[in-house]
Write an enzyme that holds these catalytic residues in place. Structure first.
Site, mmCIF file in Angstrom:
data_model
loop_
_atom_site.group_PDB
_atom_site.id
_atom_site.type_symbol
_atom_site.label_atom_id
_atom_site.label_comp_id
_atom_site.label_asym_id
_atom_site.label_seq_id
_atom_site.Cartn_x
_atom_site.Cartn_y
_atom_site.Cartn_z
ATOM 1 C CG ASN A 198 -2.583 6.995 0.598
ATOM 2 O OD1 ASN A 198 -3.313 6.112 0.140
ATOM 3 N ND2 ASN A 198 -2.348 7.114 1.888
ATOM 4 C CG HIS A 246 -1.614 1.304 1.444
ATOM 5 N ND1 HIS A 246 -2.326 1.954 0.470
ATOM 6 C CD2 HIS A 246 -1.684 2.094 2.555
ATOM 7 C CE1 HIS A 246 -2.815 3.081 0.959
ATOM 8 N NE2 HIS A 246 -2.432 3.182 2.213
#
Length: 523
Positions: free
Chosen positions: A449, A416
């Site tokens: 992100n 991630h």
């Protein structure tokens, strides 16, 4: 979750100093080839020996069986047939039992879950925002103090984000006026954009979808986001529709695991998973430093994934889901409170990041890989880990804990893209290479992100680079509030031809990878 998270909450008074990171020390000395080669090949030989031990033990057994079968004559076979004829009842009962047990096994075993294809949303160039434009807009808002702008600038310089990330239309409004209409428009743009691409790529009709799982942490309208999709695509009335909220950046893997569980009990079904985050209403408009990091890192994006449990879809599917591991540390107060949406002293809502975030993430990751390790690691790595553990815990030997080599279990890693600090720590702790980390770092640089959808931008990067070969295993790792660490393991069912792929990287993949500086100075 960027690199400045380690520094953001270090002072109770709010005074934060962000020091530039020193360049890594360069060592031009040649390595000791003799010692390195010995260590490398001893470990490699050990790995092959243990991994193939079962086959080695079967060789003598097969030899004995072959010798015995070579002595069997035609007369022996005739006598065996005569005995079976005289014991017809026994033969029928044994055959019936075998058929029953085989049927029971095939009915009880888990259904295989295939990933037919996936699509990531790429906004238009009009929504692109550079670091300088972001800072300039923040100044024009008139709500941030000079100290806050300086702090945001330092975060941005070390964030690892590039100059072409995307933000919703509401960001460009001066003064800002976030509203439900803007949030709904953003959600529709992202969700419908990704789903349209996915349906076009797979050729699956919307009416054929039987399961729908949508995750978005901070935007939970009524009707729900899943209802918006049902209405827009006119999905069938008996669809199993679910909307997950407040589960953080790891909710994408949660949605995959949830869809997998549903596919176990609903045969011949398609499951549509949509992962996204909504920024129009989640921007922080105060000066509390722990809440400013998310403003700097989160960007516009989303992904749509089509899963199937129909065996006929295997030939055209890209991947098969092998494992999904979910770890929740919410019972621990420190873990529960490390990422918290709340009001500051002026009642401005934002997401506060605790100084304990990195430590909590490390503990959650340790639990996750301890659970996943026995499922994926070769026996050689498991034995080394177990022996080291016994030596340290039982015999109190002063030796370092053995970190398994996960590169023996996976060919590709999708971590991630929460921030540079997270990626740096995992690269170090899992002994990964720059090549392993490239999809995550380039995704953070190019798209920022994008919350739970970042894993799919990373997998799309690997596909566009032509890295995915048939049989390759990919490990997706995500972290989220709560605190959670979830992972999914996929096996490629075919070699992905990048020339036939259409994803967000297609038109610009030749420009990557790029060198991301430790400090990108903003004038």
């Amino acid at each position: 979750m960027g690199e400045d998270q380690k520094r953001v909450m270090k002072s109770e008074t709010g005074n934060v100093s962000v020091e530039p990171l020193a360049d890594e020390k360069k060592n031009n000395d040649l390595p000791n080839f003799l010692s390195s080669i010995r260590l490398k090949y001893v470990k490699l030989g050990y790995h092959y020996l243990i991994s193939n031990a079962l086959y080695l033990m079967l060789i003598p057994l097969l030899g004995v069986l072959s010798v015995h079968l070579s002595t069997v004559s035609v007369i022996d076979l005739v006598l065996l047939w005569e005995q079976l004829r005289l014991n017809l009842v026994s033969v029928v009962l044994c055959s019936t039992l075998m058929v029953f047990l085989c049927t029971l096994y095939f009915m009880a075993r888990p259904r295989k879950v295939y990933l037919v294809d996936f699509a990531c949303y790429k906004p238009g160039p009009e929504l692109s925002v550079s670091r300088e434009v972001f800072i300039e807009h923040a100044k024009q808002y008139g709500i941030f103090s000079a100290e806050t702008l300086t702090f945001v600038k330092k975060i941005f310089e070390r964030s690892g984000l590039g100059q072409k990330t995307y933000l919703p239309e509401s960001f460009f409004k001066i003064p800002p006026n976030p509203c439900m209409a803007d949030a709904r428009k953003e959600a529709e743009m992202v969700m419908f954009g990704a789903i349209d691409q996915l349906l076009a790529k797979t050729g699956v009709k919307a009416k054929d979808i039987g399961i729908l799982v949508v995750n978005c942490s901070l935007f939970c309208p009524t009707p729900s986001l899943s209802a918006m999709i049902v209405n827009h695509y006119k999905l069938r009335g008996n669809i199993l529709s679910y909307n997950l909220g407040g589960m953080g950046c790891s909710a994408g893997v949660i949605s995959i695991d949830f869809a997998k569980q549903l596919l176990q009990v609903h045969p011949n079904s398609y499951a549509l998973v949509v992962s996204m985050e909504n920024l129009s209403l989640s921007g922080y408009t105060g000066n509390h430093k722990p809440m400013l990091v998310t403003n700097c890192l989160f960007r516009l994006g989303g992904a749509a994934i089509l899963l199937s449990n129909n065996s006929s879809d295997r030939r055209r599917s890209k991947y098969q889901l092998i494992h999904s591991i979910r770890i929740h540390r919410g019972a621990d107060d420190k873990s529960y409170c490390c990422v918290m949406q709340e009001e500051d002293e002026n009642m401005n809502v934002g997401v506060a990041l605790s100084k304990d975030l990195m430590a909590v993430a490390g503990d959650a990751l340790k639990t996750n890989i301890t659970t996943l390790g026995p499922l994926v690691l070769p026996m050689s790595e498991q034995i080394l880990f177990f022996v080291t553990l016994v030596a340290r815990k039982v015999f109190n030997m002063k030796i370092k804990p053995y970190i398994p080599d996960f590169k023996l279990a996976f060919e590709h890693f999708c971590i991630h893209a929460g921030g540079r600090a997270v990626l740096d720590e995992l690269e170090k702790n899992l002994s990964l290479t720059e090549w392993d980390m490239e999809p995550s770092r380039m995704t953070l640089y190019r798209f920022g992100n994008t919350s739970s959808s970042s894993l799919w931008y990373e997998l799309a990067y690997s596909e566009s680079k032509g890295r995915i070969r048939k049989g390759d295993r990919t490990w997706q790792i995500a972290f989220g509030s709560g605190f959670k660490c979830n992972s999914a393991v996929w096996r490629a069912l075919k070699t992905i031809d990048p020339a036939k792929e259409k994803n967000p990287w297609t038109d610009e993949i030749d420009d990557f990878p790029v060198q991301v500086p430790r400090v990108a100075t903003i004038n």
